[in-house]
Design an enzyme around this catalytic site. Structure first.
Site, short mmCIF file in Angstrom:
data_model
loop_
_atom_site.label_atom_id
_atom_site.label_comp_id
_atom_site.label_asym_id
_atom_site.label_seq_id
_atom_site.Cartn_x
_atom_site.Cartn_y
_atom_site.Cartn_z
N HIS A 1 -1.14 -4.53 -10.52
CA HIS A 1 -0.30 -3.72 -9.73
C HIS A 1 -0.56 -2.71 -9.63
CE1 HIS A 1 3.65 -2.45 -9.44
NE2 HIS A 1 4.26 -3.45 -9.58
N ASP B 1 5.31 -11.65 -10.42
CA ASP B 1 5.43 -13.09 -9.88
C ASP B 1 4.50 -14.01 -10.72
OD1 ASP B 1 7.04 -11.59 -7.46
OD2 ASP B 1 5.29 -11.18 -6.87
N1 ACO Z 1 -7.23 -10.64 -7.14
C1 ACO Z 1 -8.61 -9.88 -7.06
N2 ACO Z 1 -8.76 -8.80 -6.72
C2 ACO Z 1 -7.83 -8.20 -6.90
C3 ACO Z 1 -6.50 -8.28 -7.65
C4 ACO Z 1 -6.33 -9.95 -7.32
N3 ACO Z 1 -4.95 -9.93 -7.55
N4 ACO Z 1 -5.87 -7.27 -7.44
C5 ACO Z 1 -6.91 -6.18 -7.45
N5 ACO Z 1 -7.76 -7.08 -7.00
C6 ACO Z 1 -8.95 -5.49 -7.07
C7 ACO Z 1 -9.47 -4.75 -5.60
O1 ACO Z 1 -9.86 -5.90 -4.65
C8 ACO Z 1 -9.87 -3.51 -6.02
O2 ACO Z 1 -11.31 -4.39 -6.30
P1 ACO Z 1 -12.78 -3.08 -6.18
O3 ACO Z 1 -12.30 -2.33 -6.37
O4 ACO Z 1 -13.33 -3.93 -5.06
O5 ACO Z 1 -12.25 -2.97 -3.83
C9 ACO Z 1 -9.50 -3.32 -7.55
O6 ACO Z 1 -9.00 -4.88 -7.49
C10 ACO Z 1 -9.06 -2.48 -7.47
O7 ACO Z 1 -7.58 -2.52 -6.87
P2 ACO Z 1 -6.33 -2.08 -6.08
O8 ACO Z 1 -6.87 -2.82 -4.01
O9 ACO Z 1 -7.21 -0.30 -5.53
O10 ACO Z 1 -5.03 -2.53 -5.92
P3 ACO Z 1 -4.40 -2.55 -4.94
O11 ACO Z 1 -3.07 -0.76 -5.87
O12 ACO Z 1 -3.99 -1.54 -3.91
O13 ACO Z 1 -2.88 -3.39 -5.19
C11 ACO Z 1 -1.70 -5.58 -5.12
C12 ACO Z 1 -1.93 -3.69 -6.04
C13 ACO Z 1 -1.69 -5.54 -4.26
C14 ACO Z 1 -0.98 -5.67 -6.04
C15 ACO Z 1 -3.24 -6.44 -5.59
O14 ACO Z 1 -3.35 -6.22 -7.02
C16 ACO Z 1 -3.19 -7.37 -4.77
O15 ACO Z 1 -3.10 -7.90 -3.78
N6 ACO Z 1 -2.69 -8.22 -5.93
C17 ACO Z 1 -1.92 -9.91 -5.42
C18 ACO Z 1 -0.58 -9.98 -4.58
C19 ACO Z 1 0.21 -9.99 -5.74
O16 ACO Z 1 0.10 -10.48 -6.49
N7 ACO Z 1 1.57 -8.82 -4.98
C20 ACO Z 1 2.63 -9.10 -6.26
C21 ACO Z 1 2.65 -7.09 -6.41
S1 ACO Z 1 4.24 -7.76 -7.44
C22 ACO Z 1 5.33 -8.00 -7.01
O17 ACO Z 1 5.34 -7.35 -6.01
C23 ACO Z 1 6.55 -8.09 -7.93
#
Ligand code: ACO
Length: 376
Positions: free
Chosen positions: A262, A313
């Site tokens: 998140h 979610d």
């Molecule tokens: N699976 C695997 N790796 C992940 C995930 C994930 N679900 N979420 C974050 N990471 C990783 C990123 O790839 C990143 O890795 P890196 O440092 O090696 O590049 C690291 O964790 C940091 O994450 P960010 O990219 O900075 O996270 P950001 O804040 O940009 O994205 C998001 C948040 C979009 C929710 C992301 O966690 C994601 O894509 N999750 C999956 C989709 C999801 O569940 N969305 C629902 C959100 S909640 C809602 O809408 C109610």
């Protein structure tokens, strides 16, 4: 913030406005709507009461809540022209696209038109909040060769949704689960869809346009679309024994694990903690712990390997699956709830508006000569 470029990628950490609708305390893993803890609201309140709180800034007294509930119940039916348009849409139209189209159509017949006064927007809000569940269930039943089921004004929003979907009144523990998930989904600060709605409102465009744009933003798999992907993933894995190899493989391929991570919560998502308990109880009651067990195993591995926690979610998907809700309706259900937060924010934007118009850092070509097409 990257010092070199002075941009905040993904607007992370940028404070883009003031709000009194919702407070997120990510350090303490707490969430408040209008000062009320999400834990208290999920335990004691109803979706209708929360919708009122978000729209009016205060919890209703008994009479105000009764009036609000009956206004919503009386606005659930949708116009015949809209039903005909839904019937004419190409088969396989994404339910989120149906919602966008339907909100656009509702705008054309809304008695308050493009008026942006608070009173007009409260009337529009009631109509929209009431009609969204009807659009979703009518579309689902029409697309699956079933007669749509008219809304029942005696039922709560959650019960009526399940009734219109399945044609029978749900047992109260099932509508309670849906009701609680609607409370949890209702509002969450400047998330992508709410920010989108506020950007549209900041141009002084109308409420329906803001809601249509927000639906488009919510549809994406990184936002509201994640709940459907979570269930597809659980079904693909299929068995608790297969969770570990599946997740390890996915992580080694740098795949995103849907339902984890998140932007705001780097520890736990307080809503995720609440919905997890709800799914556990629901599975026990239904004698089906499979999805909870798989999810728990997945959580253990992803948290240990990546330090990521489940977001709202993740466990919501299993709750909806156990309730027998078709997967394609999970993100539309998010709209049923989040529209209350969108409208609260749009109203707040209108009441203290300044056009939202950020800048971008230019990284393209420097000035160059135009070359006539025959010389390129
Ligand atoms: N699976 C695997 N790796 C992940 C995930 C994930 N679900 N979420 C974050 N990471 C990783 C990123 O790839 C990143 O890795 P890196 O440092 O090696 O590049 C690291 O964790 C940091 O994450 P960010 O990219 O900075 O996270 P950001 O804040 O940009 O994205 C998001 C948040 C979009 C929710 C992301 O966690 C994601 O894509 N999750 C999956 C989709 C999801 O569940 N969305 C629902 C959100 S909640 C809602 O809408 C109610």
């Amino acid at each position: 913030m990257n010092d070199k470029s002075k941009i905040a990628s993904g607007l992370e950490g940028v404070v883009a406005g003031r709000t009194s609708i919702c407070k997120i305390d990510s350090d303490q893993c707490e969430l408040f709507y209008g000062g009320y803890s999400i834990n208290d609201l999920a335990l004691n309140s109803s979706f209708e009461e929360v919708a009122y709180l978000l729209l009016h800034g205060e919890l209703p007294d008994k009479k105000s809540l009764e009036d609000f509930c009956s206004e919503l119940a009386n606005e659930r039916e949708i116009p015949a022209e809209l039903i005909n348009i839904i019937k004419e849409l190409p088969s396989g139209t994404d339910p989120m696209d149906v919602l966008k189209i339907a909100v656009g159509i509702l705008h054309t017949s809304d008695p308050d038109g493009t008026s942006n006064t608070n009173d007009a927007n409260m009337r529009k809000a009631i109509r929209l909040i009431a009609k969204i569940p009807t659009i979703i269930t009518y579309d689902y039943r029409i697309a699956n060769d079933m007669e749509p089921i008219k809304p029942d004004a005696r039922l709560s929003s959650a019960s009526n949704f399940l009734y219109m979907l399945n044609g029978e009144e749900p047992e109260s523990y099932k509508s309670d689960v849906l009701d609680k998930s609607l409370i949890l989904y209702a509002e969450h600060g400047l998330n992508a869809s709410t920010f989108t709605a506020r950007v549209v409102a900041s141009t002084l465009s109308d409420l329906h346009s803001a809601v249509m744009a927000a639906i488009g933003a919510l549809k994406g798999p990184l936002h509201g679309g994640a709940n459907e992907r979570v269930m597809e993933m659980l079904l693909e894995i299929g068995d608790v024994e297969k969770v570990e190899p599946w997740i390890k493989q996915a992580l080694s391929e740098k795949k995103l694990i849907m339902g984890f991570g998140h932007r705001v919560y780097k520890k736990q998502d307080p809503r995720g903690i609440i919905i997890k308990e709800i799914v556990k109880e629901l599975g026990e009651r239904l004698g089906n712990n499979k999805w909870f067990e798989m999810s728990q195993k997945m959580e253990d591995i992803v948290t240990a390997e990546k330090g990521l926690h489940p977001n709202l979610d993740f466990y919501s998907s299993s709750a909806y699956y156990l309730l027998g809700i078709p997967i394609s309706l999970y993100t539309p259900i998010f709209v049923v709830s989040r529209i209350t937060g969108w409208i609260a924010h749009v109203t707040e934007q209108y009441n203290d508006n300044r056009l939202i118009r950020p800048r971008s850092e230019y990284v393209g070509h420097e000035k160059r000569e135009y070359v006539p097409i025959e010389d390129r």
